[in-house]
Design an enzyme around this catalytic site. Structure first.
Site, PDB file in Angstrom:
ATOM      1  N   ARG A  29      -2.465  29.988 -10.085  1.00 54.91           N
ATOM      2  CA  ARG A  29      -1.062  30.292 -10.384  1.00 54.91           C
ATOM      3  C   ARG A  29      -0.673  29.803 -11.785  1.00 54.91           C
ATOM      4  NH1 ARG A  29       2.167  27.585  -5.803  1.00 54.91           N
ATOM      5  NH2 ARG A  29       0.468  26.075  -6.116  1.00 54.91           N
ATOM      6  N   ASN A  47       1.767  31.683  -3.827  1.00 53.93           N
ATOM      7  CA  ASN A  47       0.738  31.692  -2.787  1.00 53.93           C
ATOM      8  C   ASN A  47       1.245  32.423  -1.567  1.00 53.93           C
ATOM      9  OD1 ASN A  47      -1.201  30.229  -4.170  1.00 53.93           O
ATOM     10  ND2 ASN A  47      -0.546  28.252  -3.362  1.00 53.93           N
TER      11      ASN A  47
END
Length: 770
Positions: A29, A47
Site C-alpha cells: 500500500r 486492504n
C-alpha cells in the site's frame, strides 16, 4: 496491463484495480501511494479480505504510466498474482490516500511469513544515537513478525497481537508519514510504547528487564547455562556451542542423544569459519526467510563442540533473524546451539507461563517478552540439492505457502499424515500450506495440531466442504478427519507425495513418480515405500515397487535398523541369514533373540512385509556396521549417505532388475544386496559400498523409466532428502535423455502430504486405473 485510452491524452479517467498475491504486510500500500502521488493521481488504496483494492483517477497517460510502473517497480517479497481492472465514473478526486481496510466479502488474501530483520532496522538497533538503540522489537514495513501474530485478514494492527500496544506520538507520526519506511507498518513500536523484555528465573520471578536482562542472559550462556528464549514463533533453547559439557547437558535434559542441533552464528563470516558455503547457500542464509541451512562442516571446526552434530559432516546454521537475536549475538560473539523449545517430539512452547511448566528442569532461566505469539512457527530447514533449494521443514520465513490451484472452487481442508505433519487449505483457486507441526505421537502435539487446523480455518473464515486425509486407518489425522462430519477423501499416501511434487514443479501428467520413503499405508493394506506411480489425464497407476521384505517386530524395526537388515537378508539367503555371525546385524543379537526373530521371519508373525526404500537404507546401514539402533528418524539412512560422501574408491554393484509380477513390476534389489554382503566380507570399505549402493538405486530409477517409456520422472518422498541419491538420480536420468524433477518449495517428506491431498480432493486426475 495498459489502461483504456481516449483520443485526448488529458481526459480524466478513473479505474479500480483489485489485486491478489503477496500484497499485505510487505509495504504494497505505501508503494502504491508513492507511485500514485508521483504521477499526480487521486484515489485510494486499501486492504481487503482478498488482497488489495485501489482506485486511481487522473489523466489517461498518467494512469498508463502508473500501471506500467506498478509491474516494473514492485519489489520482493511483494508480488502480484492476479488483477482485475474496472472502469469507473470520474469523481474529480485529486488526493491519494491509504484508507481503512474492508473486511467484508471473501477472505483469501495471502498471509505473509515472518521476515528477518532488515539492514535499516539493524543499523538503528546498533546506533547509540538512535531512539531504538538496543530495542529488541525494532521493525518496519520490510521486516518483523507477520504470520506468527496475525488473528485475521485483512492484515491490520488491530487484527494482530500488536493491538495491545498503543503507538506513542513519535511512532504514530512515522506510521502516518508517506516518506517513512514505517508508513503503515503495522508492527511499528519503540521502547516507549512497544513490547518489553524480561529475564525470569526457574520460579518465574523477574530477575532483570530491558537490556540488563539480555546482558545477564549473555553471562549465563558464557557460564554454560541453558537459556529458554521466547523468539519470533516460539521458544528456543540456547547453549554455548563451543562448550561440550553444556551441549552434553542439553542432550541429557532434552533426551536427544544423537540428533544434530542447529546453530546460530553471529555473522556470515563466522559461518564461513566453520562451514563450506557456496553462493546459493549464502543467499539463503542472508535472505528474509533466514532459514537453517544444512552446510558441509569445515574439515576441523574447532570452535564447535563435537556433541553439536555427532558423526555428521553437516552443520545446520542460521544467522540472527530478530533484533533480539542480533543483540544477543552481538554481545556474545560466538556460536550458540539454538534448538526448538520443547521436550522430545512435543510442539515448541509459545507462551511464557507454559514454558515454566513444560521446560521445567530443562532450562536454567527464561528470557521472555510480552508480545503474544498466536501461531507457533519453528525454524525452517533447507538444503541445496542438485544446485537448487529444497525445503525440508517449511516453517518460519516460508510458511504459509500459497500455490495456484485453479481447479479449487469449494473450500477444502487437508490434514496431512502422522509424521512431520502440516495442514493445508484449498480456497478460491489456491492451496495454502501451513507451517510444520510435527509428529502426532503425543497428546501435546495433537492438541497443537488441532489448534493449527482451527487457526487456519478461522484465519480464512471458511467452512470446508470436504476433508482429505491419509488412507492409514490408525493415524490421528485420519480419525480427526472422520470427526468433522463432512465428506472424507482418503488419499493414497504415495500418490499424495507424487501430487505434491507435481504441484511444486507445476506439472500436469503424464509423469512417472518415484515415491520412496520410510513407510506409508499401501492400497493393498501393506507397508509401501518404494513405489513407481504413473499419473496422467486418465488417473494413476502403480507400475512397480521395490521387492518386498519382512520387518521382524513391525514398528520396533523402524527404530532398529538391524531388524530391517535381518528381514532383507532373509529375503536373499532364507533361514541361513540368522547364521551369518560375521555380519554386524546378526552379531548384535543376544542369543535369546535369534530363535524369536527366526520364527517371526519364517512364519510372517509380527513381521509385516514392506517395499520401503527407507527400510532398505536401514538394512544397508546395519550390514555395513554403520548403525544398529537409531536414536532418531533417518539416522541410519543419513549414515549411509555420509559414508558414501567419504568414499575414496569406486566399486560397482548389480543394478536392481525389473521383472513382471501381476499388475505391477518388481524391482529386485536382492542380487545387489548379496553383492554388498560378499564385498563387505571381502574387506571392501563400507564407504565404497555405500557409494555403490546409491549408484545402483539411481540406475534402477533410470531402468524403470526406460521400461515405462515415460521421459518425465519426479523424485519424491523422504528418501529424496538424501542429496547424494537425488543428485546421482538426476544426473543419471539426464544422461539417459530423460527429464528429472524434484522438490523445491514443498518438502519431499511427509511435510508435503497435505498439499498433495488437497490436489486429490480438488479433482486432480486421481482415478486408479488398470
Amino acid at each position: 496491463m495498459s489502461a483504456p485510452t481516449s483520443s485526448m491524452a488529458e481526459d480524466r479517467q478513473r479505474l479500480r484495480l483489485d489485486v491478489s498475491g503477496a500484497v499485505q504486510g510487505v509495504g504494497f500500500r505505501p508503494f502504491v501511494h508513492r507511485l500514485a502521488t508521483s504521477e499526480g493521481l487521486g484515489g485510494f488504496v486499501r486492504n481487503t479480505g482478498a488482497g488489495v483494492s485501489l482506485e486511481i483517477e487522473g489523466p489517461a497517460q498518467a494512469i498508463e504510466r502508473f500501471l506500467d510502473r506498478l509491474d516494473a517497480e514492485i519489489a520482493p517479497p511483494a508480488a502480484i498474482h492476479a488483477r482485475q481492472l474496472h472502469r469507473l465514473s470520474v469523481r474529480e478526486e485529486r488526493a491519494f490516500a491509504i484508507v481503512a481496510s474492508a473486511s467484508d466479502g471473501e477472505c483469501s488474501a495471502l498471509v505473509m511469513p515472518d521476515l528477518a530483520t532488515c539492514a535499516a532496522c539493524l543499523a538503528e538497533l546498533l546506533d547509540p544515537a538512535d531512539r531504538r538503540y538496543r530495542y529488541p522489537f525494532t521493525t518496519c514495513m520490510h521486516c518483523g513478525p507477520r504470520y506468527s501474530i496475525i488473528e485475521a485478514v485483512p492484515y491490520d494492527r488491530h487484527r494482530t497481537t500488536m493491538r495491545r500496544f498503543a503507538m506513542c506520538t513519535r511512532c504514530r507520526d512515522e506510521y502516518e508519514d508517506p516518506a517513512s519506511r514505517r508508513f503503515h507498518a503495522e508492527t511499528n513500536a519503540c521502547p516507549d510504547c512497544g513490547p518489553q523484555l524480561a529475564l525470569w528465573n526457574r520460579q518465574g520471578e523477574v530477575v532483570a528487564t530491558a537490556h540488563q536482562a539480555l546482558l545477564q542472559v549473555a553471562d549465563a550462556l558464557r557460564r554454560g547455562d541453558i537459556v529458554a528464549l521466547k523468539g519470533l514463533g516460539g521458544f528456543q533453547l540456547l547453549v554455548d556451542a563451543r562448550n561440550e559439557a553444556a551441549v552434553r547437558r542439553l542432550r541429557e535434559r532434552k533426551a536427544r542423544p544423537g540428533k544434530p542441533f542447529a546453530l546460530m552464528v553471529p555473522s556470515l563470516g563466522e559461518a564461513r569459519a566453520i562451514a563450506q558455503i557456496g553462493h546459493g547457500e549464502e543467499q539463503r542464509l542472508v535472505s528474509g526467510a533466514a532459514p537453517i541451512v544444512l552446510l558441509r562442516a569445515s574439515p576441523a571446526p574447532t570452535s564447535i563442540a563435537p556433541g553439536v552434530a555427532p558423526a555428521n559432516p553437516l552443520l545446520g546454521i542460521m544467522l540472527p533473524y530478530t533484533p533480539l537475536h542480533h543483540l544477543l549475538m552481538h554481545e556474545l560473539g560466538f556460536p550458540l546451539v539454538a534448538t526448538s523449545g520443547n521436550r522430545g517430539e512435543e510442539p515448541i512452547v509459545i507462551d511464557e507461563a507454559q514454558a515454566l511448566a513444560r521446560l521445567d528442569g530443562l532450562a536454567d532461566s527464561f528470557l521472555v517478552h510480552d508480545r503474544p505469539i498466536l501461531h507457533r512457527v519453528d525454524d525452517s530447514v533447507v538444503r541445496l540439492i542438485a544446485g537448487q533449494e529444497t525445503v525440508l521443514r517449511r516453517a518460519r520465513g516460508y510458511a504459509p505457502l500459497s500455490l495456484d490451484a485453479p481447479a479449487i472452487s469449494a473450500p477444502l481442508l487437508a490434514l496431512g499424515g502422522h509424521q512431520k505433519n502440516t495442514v493445508a487449505l484449498g480456497v478460491n483457486g489456491r492451496i495454502v500450506l501451513g507451517p510444520h507441526v510435527g509428529d502426532l505421537g503425543d497428546a501435546e502435539t495433537r492438541a497443537a495440531y488441532a489448534s493449527s487446523v482451527e487457526d487456519l480455518l478461522q484465519l480464512y473464515r471458511v467452512q470446508p466442504q470436504a476433508v482429505a486425509c491419509d488412507r492409514h486407518p490408525d493415524y490421528y489425522s485420519t480419525r480427526l478427519a472422520e470427526g468433522f462430519g463432512l465428506p472424507v477423501r482418503r488419499v493414497p499416501h504415495h500418490l499424495a507425495h507424487v501430487l505434491a511434487g507435481m504441484l511444486d514443479n507445476g506439472l500436469d501428467g503424464p509423469v512417472l513418480g518415484v515415491a520412496w520413503d520410510g513407510n506409508g499405508y499401501g492400497d493393498d493394506g501393506t507397508l509401501w515405500g518404494g513405489e513407481f506411480i504413473v499419473v496422467d489425464e486418465a488417473g494413476y497407476r502403480r507400475v512397480a515397487q521395490l521387492w518386498p521384505f519382512r520387518l521382524p517386530g513391525g514398528e520396533v524395526a523402524m527404530r532398529e535398523p538391524r531388524r530391517a537388515a535381518l528381514g532383507a537378508l532373509h529375503a536373499v539367503f532364507g533361514e541361513a541369514a540368522l547364521s551369518m555371525d560375521a555380519l554386524a546385524p546378526v552379531a548384535s543379537l543376544a542369543p535369546a533373540e535369534r530363535p524369536v526373530l527366526a520364527r517371526m521371519l519364517a512364519r510372517g508373525v509380527n513381521a509385516p512385509a514392506t517395499s520401503s526404500a527407507g527400510r532398505l537404507f536401514d538394512a544397508v546401514a546395519s550390514i555395513l556396521g554403520l548403525c544398529q539402533k537409531a536414536s532418531f528418524e533417518g539416522e541410519a539412512a543419513m549414515a549411509v549417505e555420509f559414508a558414501a560422501t567419504r568414499a575414496e574408491s569406486a566399486v560397482s554393484l548389480p543394478t536392481p532388475t525389473v521383472s513382471e509380477a501381476g499388475d505391477a513390476c518388481l524391482v529386485d534389489w536382492r542380487p545387489m544386496l548379496a553383492a554388498i554382503v560378499e564385498a563387505h566380507r571381502a574387506g571392501v570399505p563400507a564407504e565404497a559400498l555405500a557409494a555403490a549402493f546409491h549408484e545402483a538405486l539411481a540406475g534402477a530409477i533410470v531402468a524403470m523409466a526406460m521400461r515405462v517409456g515415460q521421459p518425465r520422472v519426479l523424485l519424491t518422498g523422504g528418501c529424496f532428502q538424501n542429496a547424494r541419491l537425488t543428485e546421482r538420480s538426476v544426473q543419471r536420468l539426464r544422461d539417459a535423455s530423460l527429464i528429472p524433477y524434484w522438490h523445491h518449495r514443498i518438502p519431499p517428506n511427509d511435510g508435503g502430504l497435505a498439499a498433495g491431498q488437497i490436489a486429490f480432493a480438488a479433482g486432480f486426475p486421481t482415478e486408479e486405473r488398470d
